[in-house]
Design a protein around this motif. Sequence first.
Motif, short mmCIF file in Angstrom:
data_model
loop_
_atom_site.label_atom_id
_atom_site.label_comp_id
_atom_site.label_asym_id
_atom_site.label_seq_id
_atom_site.Cartn_x
_atom_site.Cartn_y
_atom_site.Cartn_z
N SER A 34 -20.44 18.51 33.66
CA SER A 34 -19.52 17.79 32.79
C SER A 34 -19.74 18.11 31.31
O SER A 34 -18.92 17.78 30.47
N ALA A 35 -20.89 18.75 31.00
CA ALA A 35 -21.17 19.07 29.60
C ALA A 35 -20.36 20.28 29.15
O ALA A 35 -20.02 21.13 29.96
N PRO A 36 -20.02 20.35 27.84
CA PRO A 36 -19.30 21.52 27.33
C PRO A 36 -20.09 22.79 27.57
O PRO A 36 -21.28 22.85 27.26
N GLN A 37 -19.48 23.79 28.16
CA GLN A 37 -20.16 25.02 28.47
C GLN A 37 -19.85 26.08 27.42
O GLN A 37 -18.70 26.25 27.02
N PRO A 38 -20.87 26.79 26.92
CA PRO A 38 -20.60 27.88 25.98
C PRO A 38 -19.82 28.99 26.66
O PRO A 38 -20.00 29.25 27.84
N THR A 39 -18.94 29.64 25.90
CA THR A 39 -18.16 30.74 26.46
C THR A 39 -18.33 31.96 25.59
O THR A 39 -18.38 31.85 24.37
N GLY A 40 -18.37 33.11 26.21
CA GLY A 40 -18.37 34.36 25.47
C GLY A 40 -19.74 34.77 24.96
O GLY A 40 -20.24 35.82 25.28
N LEU A 41 -20.38 33.94 24.14
CA LEU A 41 -21.67 34.26 23.55
C LEU A 41 -22.66 33.17 23.92
O LEU A 41 -22.42 31.99 23.71
N THR A 42 -23.81 33.55 24.46
CA THR A 42 -24.81 32.60 24.92
C THR A 42 -25.24 31.68 23.79
O THR A 42 -25.58 32.12 22.70
N GLY A 43 -25.25 30.38 24.07
CA GLY A 43 -25.73 29.41 23.10
C GLY A 43 -24.68 28.95 22.10
O GLY A 43 -24.98 28.10 21.27
N LEU A 44 -23.47 29.47 22.16
CA LEU A 44 -22.44 29.07 21.22
C LEU A 44 -21.43 28.15 21.89
O LEU A 44 -21.12 28.31 23.06
N SER A 45 -20.92 27.20 21.13
CA SER A 45 -19.83 26.37 21.63
C SER A 45 -18.56 27.21 21.70
O SER A 45 -18.52 28.34 21.21
N THR A 46 -17.52 26.65 22.29
CA THR A 46 -16.26 27.38 22.39
C THR A 46 -15.74 27.77 21.02
O THR A 46 -15.35 28.92 20.79
N LEU A 47 -15.74 26.83 20.07
CA LEU A 47 -15.25 27.14 18.73
C LEU A 47 -16.12 28.15 18.02
O LEU A 47 -15.62 29.04 17.32
N ASP A 48 -17.45 28.04 18.20
CA ASP A 48 -18.34 29.02 17.58
C ASP A 48 -18.09 30.42 18.14
O ASP A 48 -18.11 31.41 17.41
N ALA A 49 -17.87 30.50 19.45
CA ALA A 49 -17.62 31.80 20.08
C ALA A 49 -16.31 32.40 19.60
O ALA A 49 -16.23 33.60 19.29
N LEU A 50 -15.26 31.57 19.51
CA LEU A 50 -13.97 32.05 19.02
C LEU A 50 -14.08 32.49 17.56
O LEU A 50 -13.54 33.54 17.17
N GLU A 51 -14.77 31.71 16.77
CA GLU A 51 -14.95 32.06 15.36
C GLU A 51 -15.71 33.37 15.22
O GLU A 51 -15.33 34.25 14.43
N SER A 52 -16.77 33.53 16.00
CA SER A 52 -17.57 34.76 15.93
C SER A 52 -16.75 35.97 16.32
O SER A 52 -16.81 37.03 15.67
N GLU A 53 -15.94 35.84 17.38
CA GLU A 53 -15.09 36.95 17.81
C GLU A 53 -14.08 37.31 16.72
O GLU A 53 -13.87 38.50 16.41
N SER A 54 -13.46 36.31 16.12
CA SER A 54 -12.44 36.56 15.11
C SER A 54 -13.03 37.22 13.87
O SER A 54 -12.43 38.14 13.30
N ILE A 55 -14.18 36.75 13.43
CA ILE A 55 -14.83 37.34 12.26
C ILE A 55 -15.23 38.78 12.56
O ILE A 55 -15.09 39.67 11.71
#
Length: 338
Positions: A34-55
């Motif tokens: 039930s906890a938010p799962q990081p996507t894309g990059l280990t240890g990052l939240s969804t928004l952090d992963a999206l931000e990292s990809e966009s940058i």
Amino acid sequence: MSETTIYPRVEEARQRRLETPTSEQPGFETPPSSAPQPTGLTGLSTLDALESESIHIIREVVAEFERPVLLFSGGKDSVVVLHLAAKAFWPAKVPFPVLHIDTGHNFPEVIDFRDRTVERLGLRLEVAAVQDYLDDGRLQERADGTRNPLQTQPLLDAIASGRHDAVFGGARRDEDKARAKERILSLRDEFGQWDPRNQRPELWDLYNGRHTVGQHVRAFPISNWTELDVWRYIEREGIELPPLYYAHEREVYRRDGMWRAVSEVSPAHPGEAIERRTVRYRTVGDMSCTGAVESDAASVADVVREVATSTLTERGATRADDRISEAAMEDRKKDGYF
């Protein structure tokens, strides 16, 4: 943009990653489902992963192309892309200009916001005006009164005159079926046209920016974001937007299932009753083709909750120009529209 609005976010994200326990550290526990799962990059939240990809995408384009430019209308998606660009190169300034295709049917509040943002960030603003093309006969007014489809030629001319080989935009795949077909880096031919059958693979987040003289690339850093992601990011980052995005009272009339603003460029037809209602805009295109939705969402948090329960994309719900035909957007994109 002050240091307190950008740089601390980068440092906070770095600290969160450093403090995140790994499976080899004592006390590590697998988070419950039930906890938010990081996507894309280990240890990052969804928004952090999206931000990292966009940058990453923005930096790649700037490194690979000579004269990039950002399409900036003052709408929420282009505002988010500009915010990401500011973070990508902080503490230096954004290393490319912004371009606005001005139809003359814009909301005054959006133009005011555009100018204030450009001044605040010290950007160079390039403007291509549809009205200039109408005045000298290069374009003709449409029978339906909307100027949104008329942006294509001024856009292509501005790209050519500025010798821009890469054009950033805020398009997202969840907006429209035609935009869902786009790659993150989308090649345009010598005529500025897009061929959906000639798309390059982007495996392992590798982006192919090769192009010949006369061609250019459209770059979509937030292609993988959803409308809800955008609003959650706006809330997290405290990003300012034009006031039209929040509930306000306005004189409107009902047409094609949408509330249209009363203005000189979008007057009510005979038989269309003008009412004063509390509305907001999910997208801020031309006044002549953009509808409002009834809403009491007066804050970012309110909008986040409202968008989370919506079953229609913002373009599907409020853009009359996308209802011309099933393939309206794709037809315009093939001609060079963004």
